[in-house]
Design an enzyme around this catalytic site. Structure first.
Site, PDB file in Angstrom:
ATOM      1  CB  CYS A 150      -0.861  -0.045   1.229  1.00 54.27           C
ATOM      2  SG  CYS A 150      -1.786   1.673   1.526  1.00 54.27           S
ATOM      3  CG  PHE A 151       2.460   2.994   3.506  1.00 53.79           C
ATOM      4  CD1 PHE A 151       2.225   4.322   4.052  1.00 53.79           C
ATOM      5  CD2 PHE A 151       1.410   2.166   4.017  1.00 53.79           C
ATOM      6  CE1 PHE A 151       1.463   4.651   5.170  1.00 53.79           C
ATOM      7  CE2 PHE A 151       0.613   2.697   5.054  1.00 53.79           C
ATOM      8  CZ  PHE A 151       0.657   3.807   5.349  1.00 53.79           C
TER       9      PHE A 151
END
Length: 278
Positions: A150-151
């Protein structure tokens, strides 16, 4: 002028299935008009890998590594990529699409809700700001994030401190209600995070890891002093109240409400069919 009153719930650390079930239950209750909009803070026990609604577990996630680290595992009802929920403050916001302050567009609503997180970072003394993709190439990258992490994936109105992403959020809209939830990283075990995903080769893994370091960062990696979970909660509580111009009223779930949440947790978020189905 009197401010609108929203509910505030802090459920502390709970199981992955309970966490996702409660977000879903709050969405249900708000859609039925039983509760006002809600801000919720929570944590995870055990630490958990959550995957986005559309992710393909078999192709992207190393489940042996998830088990070896004794992590929980759950599929979110929201999109986005894999998130390791460990040293973080997790938040969710539940509010009607029809709310007068909520823009119709997903990205604009995301910006309005994330104003609360932005203000929270300011309360902690960080010069956070929203980064917007500037070039056509950057905008195109949003549609096809290459990484399962995600990041590592860019998004609209990214919350950035010193040029790096400090919070990751995802949104879904169901039954006329917006559910946005996300992670505010206090600390990050990068080795653990990168061991949880599948890569075509070690070279690709290392390249992604290096790129990740340049793109994302946990609060305590850039803070001159250690920020505790309690201090973060206080800052983001104030941040949401200020950013959304609301008053927050603490709320405890009733026995009936808890039973409803447990039922959803068991039937959906603890089932292999839900978690591994894509």
């Amino acid at each position: 002028m009197k401010k609108e009153v929203w509910r505030f719930i802090d459920t502390g650390n709970s199981s992955p299935s309970f966490n996702m079930a409660l977000d879903e239950a709050l969405l249900d209750w708000h859609s039925e008009g039983k509760i006002p909009p809600v801000i919720r803070f929570y944590g995870w026990n055990p630490a958990t890998l959550s995957v986005g609604y559309f992710q393909r577990v078999e192709k992207e996630i190393d489940m042996d590594a998830v088990k070896a680290h004794q992590l929980g595992f759950v599929r979110r009802p929201t999109g986005g990529r894999g998130v390791l929920h460990e040293h973080e403050l997790t938040y969710s916001v539940i509010v009607s699409e029809e709310h007068p302050e909520m823009p119709n567009s997903v990205t604009e609503a995301y910006r309005v809700i994330s104003e609360g997180i932005l203000k929270g970072f300011h309360h902690l003394g960080f010069e956070a700001y929203f980064a917007v993709p500037k070039t056509a190439e950057e905008r195109e990258a949003l549609k096809n994030p290459r990484s399962a992490v995600c990041f590592d994936a860019p998004s609209w109105y990214e919350l950035v401190v010193e040029g790096r992403k400090v919070a990751g959020s995802a949104q879904t809209r169901q039954k006329g209600v917006i559910l946005q939830h996300g992670s505010i990283l206090l600390d990050l075990d990068e080795d653990k995070l990168f061991s949880l995903f599948k890569y075509p080769s070690e070279r690709v893994k290392e390249r992604m890891r290096k790129a990740f370091k340049d793109k994302a960062v946990a609060i305590n990696a850039i803070s001159p002093r250690k920020i505790s979970l309690e201090e973060a909660k206080e800052a983001f509580y104030k941040g949401f109240a200020e950013g959304l111009n609301i008053d927050l009223e603490p709320y405890q779930l009733s026995r009936e409400e808890l039973a409803y949440v447990e039922k959803i947790a068991k039937e959906r978020y603890e089932s292999d069919e839900w978690n591994f189905k894509r």
